[in-house]
Design a protein around this motif. Structure first.
Motif, mmCIF file in Angstrom:
data_model
loop_
_atom_site.group_PDB
_atom_site.id
_atom_site.type_symbol
_atom_site.label_atom_id
_atom_site.label_comp_id
_atom_site.label_asym_id
_atom_site.label_seq_id
_atom_site.Cartn_x
_atom_site.Cartn_y
_atom_site.Cartn_z
ATOM 1 N N ASN A 26 0.829 -1.201 0.000
ATOM 2 C CA ASN A 26 0.000 0.000 0.000
ATOM 3 C C ASN A 26 0.866 1.255 0.000
ATOM 4 O OD1 ASN A 26 -2.720 -0.856 0.016
ATOM 5 N ND2 ASN A 26 -2.514 -1.497 2.134
ATOM 6 N N LYS B 206 6.031 3.234 -3.227
ATOM 7 C CA LYS B 206 5.922 4.293 -4.235
ATOM 8 C C LYS B 206 7.141 4.338 -5.145
ATOM 9 C CE LYS B 206 2.768 7.566 -2.064
ATOM 10 N NZ LYS B 206 2.302 6.925 -0.815
ATOM 11 N N TYR C 101 5.617 -4.824 -10.598
ATOM 12 C CA TYR C 101 4.849 -5.754 -9.768
ATOM 13 C C TYR C 101 4.606 -7.026 -10.566
ATOM 14 C CZ TYR C 101 4.107 -1.698 -6.839
ATOM 15 O OH TYR C 101 4.307 -0.608 -6.030
ATOM 16 N N PHE D 98 2.105 -5.110 -13.417
ATOM 17 C CA PHE D 98 1.952 -3.654 -13.324
ATOM 18 C C PHE D 98 3.324 -3.011 -13.192
ATOM 19 C CE2 PHE D 98 -1.683 -5.618 -11.143
ATOM 20 C CZ PHE D 98 -2.764 -5.016 -11.789
ATOM 21 N N LYS E 299 0.586 2.751 -10.541
ATOM 22 C CA LYS E 299 0.000 2.664 -9.201
ATOM 23 C C LYS E 299 -0.420 4.048 -8.730
ATOM 24 C CE LYS E 299 1.194 0.376 -4.837
ATOM 25 N NZ LYS E 299 0.923 1.406 -3.830
ATOM 26 N N TYR E 300 -1.479 4.107 -7.949
ATOM 27 C CA TYR E 300 -1.848 5.373 -7.325
ATOM 28 C C TYR E 300 -2.440 5.093 -5.952
ATOM 29 C CZ TYR E 300 -6.850 4.635 -8.231
ATOM 30 O OH TYR E 300 -8.127 4.143 -8.230
ATOM 31 N N PRO F 235 -3.441 -2.165 -2.594
ATOM 32 C CA PRO F 235 -2.693 -1.551 -3.692
ATOM 33 C C PRO F 235 -3.618 -1.342 -4.899
ATOM 34 C CG PRO F 235 -1.465 -3.404 -2.766
ATOM 35 C CD PRO F 235 -2.835 -3.424 -2.139
ATOM 36 N N PHE G 79 -4.157 0.311 -8.946
ATOM 37 C CA PHE G 79 -3.513 0.689 -10.208
ATOM 38 C C PHE G 79 -4.605 1.194 -11.145
ATOM 39 C CE2 PHE G 79 -1.292 -2.730 -8.142
ATOM 40 C CZ PHE G 79 0.046 -2.408 -8.236
#
Ligand SMILES: [Zn+2]
Length: 131
Positions: A37, A40, A45, A55, A60-61, A68, A70
């Protein structure tokens, strides 16, 4: 059905109970439980089952949803299926290669895709980019 999948995919034997519960039996890890989570850093991934890249870090955001998230996915890496479990209609996301359950996709993500891939951290393996 589950037994058959387990036999065909011997990689399951390398996974923890928590990973099996999510990836094979479509469980969900507790919200906020994944260290990913807070990840950054730039990197990739991978599927924890078959090591397929799923990913990139820049997909990711921070959705604040507890898992987590995306907004898009590496092309062709995942497949989707309508999931009617828990009295909800959701779109389930699984690894296109080994069929491991990853999470769900919701239509409330940021632009430009408007999609939120809500993924269980235990289904992912993060590798930081070497800089
Ligand atoms: Zn996989």
């Amino acid at each position: 059905m589950t037994d058959q999948i387990a036999k065909e995919h011997l990689w399951f034997s390398d996974l923890s109970c928590e990973q099996l519960n999510v990836m094979r039996d479509h469980g969900t890890e507790p919200p906020g439980s994944s260290p990913l989570n807070y990840e950054k850093r730039p990197g990739t991934y991978y599927c924890a089952g078959c090591q397929t890249p799923l990913f990139h870090g820049d997909m990711k955001y921070d959705s604040g949803c507890g898992w987590p998230a995306f907004f898009t996915v590496i092309e062709g890496a995942v497949e989707m299926e309508i999931d009617h479990s828990h009295h909800m209609t959701r779109t389930e996301v699984h690894c296109a290669r080994c069929k491991a359950h990853l999470g769900h996709i919701f239509p409330d993500g940021p632009m430009p895709t408007g999609e939120r891939y809500c993924i269980n951290g235990v289904s992912l393996k993060f590798k930081k980019e070497d800089v």
